[in-house]
Write a protein that holds these residues in place. Structure first.
Motif, PDB file in Angstrom:
ATOM      1  N   SER A   1       6.574  23.305  -2.687  1.00  0.00           N
ATOM      2  CA  SER A   1       7.573  23.861  -3.603  1.00  0.00           C
ATOM      3  C   SER A   1       7.096  23.764  -5.040  1.00  0.00           C
ATOM      4  O   SER A   1       7.345  24.663  -5.852  1.00  0.00           O
ATOM      5  CB  SER A   1       8.909  23.141  -3.443  1.00  0.00           C
ATOM      6  OG  SER A   1       8.823  21.793  -3.882  1.00  0.00           O
ATOM      7  N   ARG A   2       6.366  22.716  -5.372  1.00  0.00           N
ATOM      8  CA  ARG A   2       5.787  22.589  -6.709  1.00  0.00           C
ATOM      9  C   ARG A   2       4.823  23.748  -6.968  1.00  0.00           C
ATOM     10  O   ARG A   2       4.805  24.327  -8.042  1.00  0.00           O
ATOM     11  CB  ARG A   2       5.042  21.260  -6.836  1.00  0.00           C
ATOM     12  CG  ARG A   2       5.913  20.040  -7.036  1.00  0.00           C
ATOM     13  CD  ARG A   2       6.258  19.855  -8.506  1.00  0.00           C
ATOM     14  NE  ARG A   2       6.957  18.616  -8.720  1.00  0.00           N
ATOM     15  CZ  ARG A   2       6.524  17.624  -9.504  1.00  0.00           C
ATOM     16  NH1 ARG A   2       5.374  17.756 -10.133  1.00  0.00           N
ATOM     17  NH2 ARG A   2       7.235  16.542  -9.666  1.00  0.00           N
ATOM     18  N   SER A   3       4.014  24.049  -5.962  1.00  0.00           N
ATOM     19  CA  SER A   3       3.030  25.116  -6.098  1.00  0.00           C
ATOM     20  C   SER A   3       3.711  26.469  -6.287  1.00  0.00           C
ATOM     21  O   SER A   3       3.307  27.280  -7.111  1.00  0.00           O
ATOM     22  CB  SER A   3       2.119  25.141  -4.870  1.00  0.00           C
ATOM     23  OG  SER A   3       1.187  26.189  -4.953  1.00  0.00           O
ATOM     24  N   GLU A   4       4.770  26.712  -5.521  1.00  0.00           N
ATOM     25  CA  GLU A   4       5.488  27.978  -5.604  1.00  0.00           C
ATOM     26  C   GLU A   4       6.183  28.149  -6.945  1.00  0.00           C
ATOM     27  O   GLU A   4       6.388  29.270  -7.421  1.00  0.00           O
ATOM     28  CB  GLU A   4       6.499  28.067  -4.469  1.00  0.00           C
ATOM     29  CG  GLU A   4       5.838  28.224  -3.092  1.00  0.00           C
ATOM     30  CD  GLU A   4       6.837  28.138  -1.967  1.00  0.00           C
ATOM     31  OE1 GLU A   4       8.004  27.767  -2.240  1.00  0.00           O
ATOM     32  OE2 GLU A   4       6.452  28.410  -0.812  1.00  0.00           O
ATOM     33  N   LEU A   5       6.543  27.009  -7.565  1.00  0.00           N
ATOM     34  CA  LEU A   5       7.203  27.063  -8.863  1.00  0.00           C
ATOM     35  C   LEU A   5       6.205  27.212 -10.007  1.00  0.00           C
ATOM     36  O   LEU A   5       6.592  27.274 -11.171  1.00  0.00           O
ATOM     37  CB  LEU A   5       8.035  25.795  -9.071  1.00  0.00           C
ATOM     38  CG  LEU A   5       9.286  25.664  -8.189  1.00  0.00           C
ATOM     39  CD1 LEU A   5       9.884  24.277  -8.325  1.00  0.00           C
ATOM     40  CD2 LEU A   5      10.301  26.724  -8.556  1.00  0.00           C
ATOM     41  N   GLY A   6       4.942  27.255  -9.656  1.00  0.00           N
ATOM     42  CA  GLY A   6       3.919  27.427 -10.678  1.00  0.00           C
ATOM     43  C   GLY A   6       3.409  26.137 -11.259  1.00  0.00           C
ATOM     44  O   GLY A   6       2.615  26.132 -12.200  1.00  0.00           O
ATOM     45  N   ASP A   7       3.865  25.001 -10.718  1.00  0.00           N
ATOM     46  CA  ASP A   7       3.350  23.725 -11.180  1.00  0.00           C
ATOM     47  C   ASP A   7       1.935  23.518 -10.632  1.00  0.00           C
ATOM     48  O   ASP A   7       1.440  24.289  -9.817  1.00  0.00           O
ATOM     49  CB  ASP A   7       4.253  22.576 -10.719  1.00  0.00           C
ATOM     50  CG  ASP A   7       5.590  22.588 -11.448  1.00  0.00           C
ATOM     51  OD1 ASP A   7       5.664  23.224 -12.512  1.00  0.00           O
ATOM     52  OD2 ASP A   7       6.539  21.977 -10.945  1.00  0.00           O
ATOM     53  N   ASN A   8       1.308  22.475 -11.104  1.00  0.00           N
ATOM     54  CA  ASN A   8      -0.070  22.202 -10.708  1.00  0.00           C
ATOM     55  C   ASN A   8      -0.190  22.097  -9.183  1.00  0.00           C
ATOM     56  O   ASN A   8       0.453  21.245  -8.570  1.00  0.00           O
ATOM     57  CB  ASN A   8      -0.524  20.887 -11.358  1.00  0.00           C
ATOM     58  CG  ASN A   8      -2.030  20.709 -11.285  1.00  0.00           C
ATOM     59  OD1 ASN A   8      -2.665  21.182 -10.363  1.00  0.00           O
ATOM     60  ND2 ASN A   8      -2.582  20.029 -12.252  1.00  0.00           N
ATOM     61  N   PRO A   9      -0.999  22.939  -8.533  1.00  0.00           N
ATOM     62  CA  PRO A   9      -1.106  22.917  -7.085  1.00  0.00           C
ATOM     63  C   PRO A   9      -2.168  21.941  -6.562  1.00  0.00           C
ATOM     64  O   PRO A   9      -2.590  22.042  -5.417  1.00  0.00           O
ATOM     65  CB  PRO A   9      -1.513  24.358  -6.763  1.00  0.00           C
ATOM     66  CG  PRO A   9      -2.358  24.762  -7.934  1.00  0.00           C
ATOM     67  CD  PRO A   9      -1.744  24.065  -9.132  1.00  0.00           C
ATOM     68  N   ARG A  10      -2.629  21.034  -7.417  1.00  0.00           N
ATOM     69  CA  ARG A  10      -3.655  20.097  -6.975  1.00  0.00           C
ATOM     70  C   ARG A  10      -3.199  19.346  -5.729  1.00  0.00           C
ATOM     71  O   ARG A  10      -2.044  18.959  -5.613  1.00  0.00           O
ATOM     72  CB  ARG A  10      -3.943  19.066  -8.078  1.00  0.00           C
ATOM     73  CG  ARG A  10      -4.644  19.612  -9.304  1.00  0.00           C
ATOM     74  CD  ARG A  10      -4.758  18.523 -10.359  1.00  0.00           C
ATOM     75  NE  ARG A  10      -3.433  18.029 -10.741  1.00  0.00           N
ATOM     76  CZ  ARG A  10      -3.210  16.860 -11.333  1.00  0.00           C
ATOM     77  NH1 ARG A  10      -4.211  16.041 -11.572  1.00  0.00           N
ATOM     78  NH2 ARG A  10      -1.990  16.489 -11.677  1.00  0.00           N
TER      79      ARG A  10
ATOM     80  N   SER B   1       0.833  -1.194   0.000  1.00  0.00           N
ATOM     81  CA  SER B   1       0.000   0.000   0.000  1.00  0.00           C
ATOM     82  C   SER B   1       0.867   1.242   0.000  1.00  0.00           C
ATOM     83  O   SER B   1       2.063   1.200   0.290  1.00  0.00           O
ATOM     84  CB  SER B   1      -0.934   0.007   1.221  1.00  0.00           C
ATOM     85  OG  SER B   1      -0.179  -0.105   2.420  1.00  0.00           O
ATOM     86  N   GLY B   2       0.247   2.364  -0.325  1.00  0.00           N
ATOM     87  CA  GLY B   2       0.981   3.613  -0.339  1.00  0.00           C
ATOM     88  C   GLY B   2       0.092   4.783  -0.691  1.00  0.00           C
ATOM     89  O   GLY B   2      -1.110   4.634  -0.919  1.00  0.00           O
ATOM     90  N   LEU B   3       0.704   5.944  -0.726  1.00  0.00           N
ATOM     91  CA  LEU B   3       0.013   7.190  -1.019  1.00  0.00           C
ATOM     92  C   LEU B   3       0.391   7.652  -2.423  1.00  0.00           C
ATOM     93  O   LEU B   3       1.579   7.738  -2.748  1.00  0.00           O
ATOM     94  CB  LEU B   3       0.413   8.263  -0.001  1.00  0.00           C
ATOM     95  CG  LEU B   3      -0.231   9.636  -0.174  1.00  0.00           C
ATOM     96  CD1 LEU B   3      -1.720   9.585   0.177  1.00  0.00           C
ATOM     97  CD2 LEU B   3       0.478  10.676   0.695  1.00  0.00           C
ATOM     98  N   CYS B   4      -0.613   7.937  -3.229  1.00  0.00           N
ATOM     99  CA  CYS B   4      -0.396   8.424  -4.595  1.00  0.00           C
ATOM    100  C   CYS B   4      -0.932   9.850  -4.693  1.00  0.00           C
ATOM    101  O   CYS B   4      -2.113  10.084  -4.427  1.00  0.00           O
ATOM    102  CB  CYS B   4      -1.110   7.534  -5.607  1.00  0.00           C
ATOM    103  SG  CYS B   4      -0.513   5.826  -5.617  1.00  0.00           S
ATOM    104  N   VAL B   5      -0.052  10.783  -5.049  1.00  0.00           N
ATOM    105  CA  VAL B   5      -0.396  12.206  -5.091  1.00  0.00           C
ATOM    106  C   VAL B   5      -0.459  12.664  -6.542  1.00  0.00           C
ATOM    107  O   VAL B   5       0.514  12.537  -7.284  1.00  0.00           O
ATOM    108  CB  VAL B   5       0.650  13.045  -4.315  1.00  0.00           C
ATOM    109  CG1 VAL B   5       0.261  14.517  -4.323  1.00  0.00           C
ATOM    110  CG2 VAL B   5       0.792  12.527  -2.885  1.00  0.00           C
ATOM    111  N   ASP B   6      -1.610  13.204  -6.950  1.00  0.00           N
ATOM    112  CA  ASP B   6      -1.803  13.589  -8.348  1.00  0.00           C
ATOM    113  C   ASP B   6      -0.761  14.597  -8.810  1.00  0.00           C
ATOM    114  O   ASP B   6      -0.195  14.477  -9.898  1.00  0.00           O
ATOM    115  CB  ASP B   6      -3.205  14.165  -8.550  1.00  0.00           C
ATOM    116  CG  ASP B   6      -4.292  13.105  -8.477  1.00  0.00           C
ATOM    117  OD1 ASP B   6      -3.937  11.906  -8.425  1.00  0.00           O
ATOM    118  OD2 ASP B   6      -5.481  13.471  -8.464  1.00  0.00           O
ATOM    119  N   ALA B   7      -0.503  15.622  -7.996  1.00  0.00           N
ATOM    120  CA  ALA B   7       0.409  16.689  -8.407  1.00  0.00           C
ATOM    121  C   ALA B   7       1.859  16.231  -8.468  1.00  0.00           C
ATOM    122  O   ALA B   7       2.712  16.922  -9.014  1.00  0.00           O
ATOM    123  CB  ALA B   7       0.286  17.876  -7.456  1.00  0.00           C
ATOM    124  N   LEU B   8       2.153  15.065  -7.904  1.00  0.00           N
ATOM    125  CA  LEU B   8       3.508  14.507  -7.943  1.00  0.00           C
ATOM    126  C   LEU B   8       3.567  13.319  -8.899  1.00  0.00           C
ATOM    127  O   LEU B   8       4.419  12.436  -8.749  1.00  0.00           O
ATOM    128  CB  LEU B   8       3.958  14.094  -6.537  1.00  0.00           C
ATOM    129  CG  LEU B   8       3.992  15.211  -5.490  1.00  0.00           C
ATOM    130  CD1 LEU B   8       4.472  14.674  -4.151  1.00  0.00           C
ATOM    131  CD2 LEU B   8       4.858  16.375  -5.943  1.00  0.00           C
TER     132      LEU B   8
END
Length: 208
Positions: A117-126, A75-82
């Motif tokens: 950091s993804r959000s701050e770089l302008g990447d998808n903040p989902r 099992s694990g965690l899957c993050v859309d924005a990553l």
């Protein structure tokens, strides 16, 4: 019925015991069986099957419980924005190659920092994310069932709750207004990815 569970995680054993009442859940440590298989699969299902087959081999070699079924989960965690990370590497996320694993708290902080950091770089903040659990019920090398379930949610910005383990304090469930770590054990078993997979396995056991 006695069931072997392919894990060294006592939290997972406690959860499975709650999901499968009436069964005796044993883990390798109960009989002093070393258990640390290489999880070389590319999916949750492949890794669950690797663990189930390895534990069955070890149980047979030890001479205890040759007729007992084996359950394994990955099992694990899957993050859309990553892009679905950390996924099958959830337990090892942030660890240095060959080094000690991070604590749950440090791993959660690192994941939230990466998302920020993804959000701050302008990447998808989902912030949409989900727990995934693939669970195998193995009777013999080539006779097994595999089920996979999810628990959908979104990531909070800081930990909330003291229950559960792993990533539970950072996965928020909008329909309940709480993180997984803010649920009781009974509530979690009813809706969690592992709880839903375990219920499917329980039905398979009941049906023979």
């Amino acid at each position: 019925m006695t069931i072997w569970f392919a894990t060294g995680n006592s939290h997972k054993r406690a959860e499975l015991s709650g999901i499968l009442p009436g069964h005796i859940i044993k883990i390798p440590a109960d009989k002093g069986i070393p258990f640390d298989p290489d999880e070389t699969g590319a999916t949750f299902g492949e890794n669950a099957l690797i663990k189930a087959r390895e534990l069955r081999r070890l149980v047979l070699a030890s001479g205890c419980g040759s007729q007992d079924p084996v359950i394994a989960d990955d099992s694990g965690l899957c993050v859309d924005a990553l892009d679905g990370r950390p996924g099958i590497y959830s337990a090892r996320y942030g660890s240095i190659e060959g080094g000690k694993k991070l604590s749950d708290r440090d791993r959660n902080a690192l994941l939230l920092q990466e998302l920020q950091s993804r959000s701050e770089l302008g990447d998808n903040p989902r912030r949409q994310a989900r727990f995934v659990c693939a669970m195998v019920l193995l009777f013999s090398e080539d006779r097994f069932y595999l089920v996979q379930e999810t628990l959908e949610g979104e990531l909070v910005r800081e930990e909330r709750g003291t229950g559960g383990f792993g990533y539970d304090p950072i996965l928020y469930l909008p329909q309940l207004g709480r993180t997984v770590a803010e649920l009781t054990a009974e509530e979690k078993n009813q809706i969690s990815h592992r709880g839903k997979a375990g219920k499917a396995i329980a039905k398979l056991l009941a049906d023979g």
